[in-house]
Write a protein that holds these residues in place. Sequence first.
Motif, mmCIF file in Angstrom:
data_model
loop_
_atom_site.group_PDB
_atom_site.id
_atom_site.type_symbol
_atom_site.label_atom_id
_atom_site.label_comp_id
_atom_site.label_asym_id
_atom_site.label_seq_id
_atom_site.Cartn_x
_atom_site.Cartn_y
_atom_site.Cartn_z
ATOM 1 N N SER A 293 -0.665 13.805 -1.834
ATOM 2 C CA SER A 293 -1.162 14.948 -1.072
ATOM 3 C C SER A 293 -1.840 15.929 -2.017
ATOM 4 C CB SER A 293 0.009 15.605 -0.352
ATOM 5 O OG SER A 293 -0.345 16.876 0.087
ATOM 6 N N THR A 294 -3.020 16.366 -1.649
ATOM 7 C CA THR A 294 -3.762 17.327 -2.482
ATOM 8 C C THR A 294 -3.949 18.625 -1.712
ATOM 9 O OG1 THR A 294 -5.843 16.442 -1.680
ATOM 10 C CG2 THR A 294 -5.001 15.540 -3.758
ATOM 11 N N PRO B 173 -1.705 7.961 -0.280
ATOM 12 C CA PRO B 173 -2.265 8.729 -1.396
ATOM 13 C C PRO B 173 -1.533 10.050 -1.569
ATOM 14 C CG PRO B 173 -3.758 8.722 0.481
ATOM 15 C CD PRO B 173 -2.632 7.786 0.787
ATOM 16 N N THR C 258 0.851 -1.190 0.000
ATOM 17 C CA THR C 258 0.000 0.000 0.000
ATOM 18 C C THR C 258 0.877 1.227 0.000
ATOM 19 O OG1 THR C 258 -0.096 -0.020 2.398
ATOM 20 C CG2 THR C 258 -1.852 -1.174 1.235
ATOM 21 N N SER C 259 0.467 2.202 -0.729
ATOM 22 C CA SER C 259 1.206 3.464 -0.760
ATOM 23 C C SER C 259 0.283 4.569 -0.298
ATOM 24 C CB SER C 259 1.724 3.761 -2.173
ATOM 25 O OG SER C 259 0.629 3.878 -3.054
#
Length: 117
Positions: free
Chosen positions: A94-95, A92, A89-90
């Motif tokens: 950044s937004t 997500p 898993t990585s």
Amino acid sequence: MQLIVIFLHVLVCLALILIVLLQKGKGADMGAAFGGSSQTVFGGGGAGSFLTKMTTAAAVIFMITCLLLAFMFGKEKTSSSSIMEGVTTSAPASTSQSTAPAAEQSPAPAGEQGAQQ
């Protein structure tokens, strides 16, 4: 043992198909009323109950062999495992937005643009 159950399963499957195809449909009596041939292999009304009993027996045997095959081939893998093994898993991406206040980012309504100038 598995080979015997598979052979019986295929044999019952073919028998079930043939038995169902031998049965007459609901509209078969209407053809005889308008001059069609009403001769049957099993006689006038004897085919219905005989073929119904054969269909029921074949269906029960088919379901039993289905369950037997599911239990036989389902227990080969005794260790509990997950389909998600080995998946990394990585985080997500950044937004994050810019640090400017929301009022400065959004455009002013059309009526207020002329008043500000």
